[in-house]
Scaffold this motif. Structure first.
Motif, PDB file in Angstrom:
ATOM      1  N   ILE A  80       0.697  -1.095   0.130  1.00 25.81           N
ATOM      2  CA  ILE A  80      -0.120  -0.165   0.048  1.00 25.81           C
ATOM      3  C   ILE A  80       0.902   1.344  -0.116  1.00 25.81           C
ATOM      4  O   ILE A  80       0.475   2.086  -0.673  1.00 25.81           O
ATOM      5  CB  ILE A  80      -0.945  -0.009   1.225  1.00 25.81           C
ATOM      6  CG1 ILE A  80      -1.954  -1.226   1.125  1.00 25.81           C
ATOM      7  CG2 ILE A  80      -1.758   1.306   1.416  1.00 25.81           C
ATOM      8  CD1 ILE A  80      -2.833  -1.333   2.125  1.00 25.81           C
ATOM      9  N   HIS A  85      -2.686   3.772  -5.127  1.00 26.74           N
ATOM     10  CA  HIS A  85      -3.628   3.248  -4.468  1.00 26.74           C
ATOM     11  C   HIS A  85      -4.854   2.828  -5.461  1.00 26.74           C
ATOM     12  O   HIS A  85      -5.410   1.533  -5.349  1.00 26.74           O
ATOM     13  CB  HIS A  85      -4.228   4.112  -3.462  1.00 26.74           C
ATOM     14  CG  HIS A  85      -3.451   4.435  -2.227  1.00 26.74           C
ATOM     15  ND1 HIS A  85      -3.453   5.506  -1.416  1.00 26.74           N
ATOM     16  CD2 HIS A  85      -2.227   3.496  -2.054  1.00 26.74           C
ATOM     17  CE1 HIS A  85      -2.559   5.424  -0.652  1.00 26.74           C
ATOM     18  NE2 HIS A  85      -1.793   4.370  -0.700  1.00 26.74           N
ATOM     19  N   CYS A 134      -6.064  -0.686   1.878  1.00 29.99           N
ATOM     20  CA  CYS A 134      -5.973   0.290   0.688  1.00 29.99           C
ATOM     21  C   CYS A 134      -7.050   1.337   0.666  1.00 29.99           C
ATOM     22  O   CYS A 134      -6.637   2.470   0.482  1.00 29.99           O
ATOM     23  CB  CYS A 134      -5.781  -0.479  -0.290  1.00 29.99           C
ATOM     24  SG  CYS A 134      -4.897   0.606  -1.811  1.00 29.99           S
ATOM     25  N   SER A 138      -6.780   5.504   1.260  1.00 29.47           N
ATOM     26  CA  SER A 138      -6.794   6.104   0.112  1.00 29.47           C
ATOM     27  C   SER A 138      -8.102   7.472   0.297  1.00 29.47           C
ATOM     28  O   SER A 138      -8.158   8.299  -0.487  1.00 29.47           O
ATOM     29  CB  SER A 138      -7.601   5.474  -1.224  1.00 29.47           C
ATOM     30  OG  SER A 138      -6.461   4.554  -1.356  1.00 29.47           O
TER      31      SER A 138
END
Length: 444
Positions: A80, A85, A134, A138
């Motif tokens: 990550i 992303h 992730c 994000s």
């Protein structure tokens, strides 16, 4: 101009931020697919695929479905932090869609062997182990700073909503169309999610971090997961408490199908009813959790105690309405806990550490799930499902007591075991919830 801006701010975040709304819809599809697959295959193992030891088969399946999130936590954190992303989210959803497509073709061509279902859930869970943390990391790339709490609140409620839909459909699809129909539905959902993520515009690192943040990220990238948790002893204690509680709460996903088959003598529609009750309660808790008064650990302790009482009900009363009501209450407590504590984590964890932290959080909270699945699955072949419900209830009492005694000493969060590791100063977690937008201040 001011009036127009004010009107826009009153709209739900998913409507006034197209990029976030697109990714949010993608999350709905992925979460619904994975939940639908888990519930459907678990019911298939108990009702169709095994003639004996159905509890162990179902428990082993649920254990396998959680192993990647635990075993791959360090790899997930590094991935990550290293890759874009949007690309990672698209690859995870696309990979899961490919796995589900292969499974659908196999199930349509011939009878699906049980080991293939285990292999498929391992692959799907691996993709999900990358997708979930992730997506949480994000959020700053999709929304403005003042919308982060609303965005993370939507994330949590989305998981509940998707789980509700997925759980409702899983067993029903297996009864009507078998594993092949289940796999086709999952493949379509994952493919839609991959396309939605690909269509969304993520901000670049330059748009979301200043020079100071980039320097902190470079420093954080060299920290181990142990160092990150060592810098947050208060958060670490909370995580360990909930990990212990999960040993008993997550067993409900194994106990419910067993209870349906052996006590209620029901079919897939009964499983769907119970799963839907749990999911609906979690969804309601996600939207109302920010309005529950009290400090996080006080609220959490009360919710764990309430869950203990609710989970004891099926052990004493074998009636569908009573069981559905108890699972509704259990789900509400889960939703409230998620809102209050992930909001706390969002405030206490430094931004540069969040990719690794959310990966390790997922691993710590999920570490007991394989043990719980195997343990309660094995016990289900020797003890009645009602007895398992009472064991679940009793196991939550010590966790509720520990969390209540832990207190809300947020100052302790700054007292690092390693003074050389900087941590973020906590901000007050006082959340004023409003109907629109949903402001729960939490993520998964």
């Amino acid at each position: 101009m001011t009036s127009s801006t004010t009107t826009d701010r009153r709209l739900p975040l998913v409507l006034r931020n197209r990029a976030f709304g697109t990714v949010w819809l993608g999350q709905v599809f992925t979460q619904a697919a994975v939940r639908m697959f888990q519930v459907g295959i678990s019911w298939w193992l108990i009702a169709y695929a095994t003639t004996s030891a159905g509890g162990l088969a179902s428990g082993l399946f649920m254990a396998v479905s959680t192993l990647p999130a635990v075993a791959l936590a360090p790899l997930v954190a590094r991935t990550i932090a290293r890759f874009a992303h949007r690309s990672l989210l698209r690859a995870a959803a696309g990979g899961a869609g490919a796995v589900a497509t292969v499974l659908a073709v196999w199930a349509c061509a011939s009878d699906l062997p049980v080991p293939a279902a285990y292999a498929a859930t391992l692959a799907l869970a691996t993709c999900q182990a990358f997708f979930d943390p992730c997506l949480t990391t994000s959020v700053p790339e999709l929304v403005d700073d003042e919308d982060i709490e609303a965005a993370t609140g939507f994330e949590l409620s989305t998981q509940s909503l998707a789980s509700l839909g997925g759980a409702l459909l899983g067993a029903l699809i297996v009864d009507k169309a078998g594993v092949a129909g289940l796999a086709v539905g999952c493949a379509a959902a994952y493919a839609a999610a991959a396309l939605l993520v690909a269509a969304a515009r993520f901000r670049t690192a330059d748009d979301t971090a200043d020079a100071e943040g980039d320097a902190a990220e470079g420093e954080a990238s060299q920290r181990t997961l142990r160092q990150i948790l060592g810098a947050l002893p208060y958060v670490r204690s909370i995580l360990l408490c909930f990990a212990a509680a999960n040993l008993f709460t997550t067993a409900v996903f194994v106990v419910m199908p067993l209870y349906t088959a052996s006590v209620l003598h029901g079919d897939g529609s009964t499983v769907a009813l119970l799963e839907a009750s749990l999911g609906a309660g979690t969804l309601i808790g996600s939207f109302t959790g920010a309005r529950v008064p009290g400090r996080p650990t006080v609220v959490g302790s009360a919710c764990l105690a309430t869950m203990a009482v609710a989970l004891a009900v099926p052990g004493l009363v074998a009636a569908r309405p009573a069981i559905a009501g108890s699972l509704l209450v259990t789900g509400w407590c889960v939703g409230v806990i998620g809102v209050r504590f992930v909001a706390l984590f969002q405030r206490l964890v430094p931004a540069a550490d969040k990719p690794a932290f959310f990966a390790v959080m997922q691993a710590v909270l999920g570490a007991t799930f394989p043990v719980a699945s195997l343990l309660f699955g094995l016990l289900g072949d020797h003890l009645s499902a009602q007895t398992l419900c009472l064991i679940q209830a009793a196991g939550l009492v010590p966790a509720a007591a520990f969390l209540g005694l832990l207190g809300d000493n947020t100052k302790a969060a700054d007292e690092s075991d390693d003074p050389s590791i900087p941590v973020a100063a906590p901000e007050p977690v006082t959340i004023d919830a409003a109907p629109d937008p949903v402001t729960t201040g939490a993520a998964r």
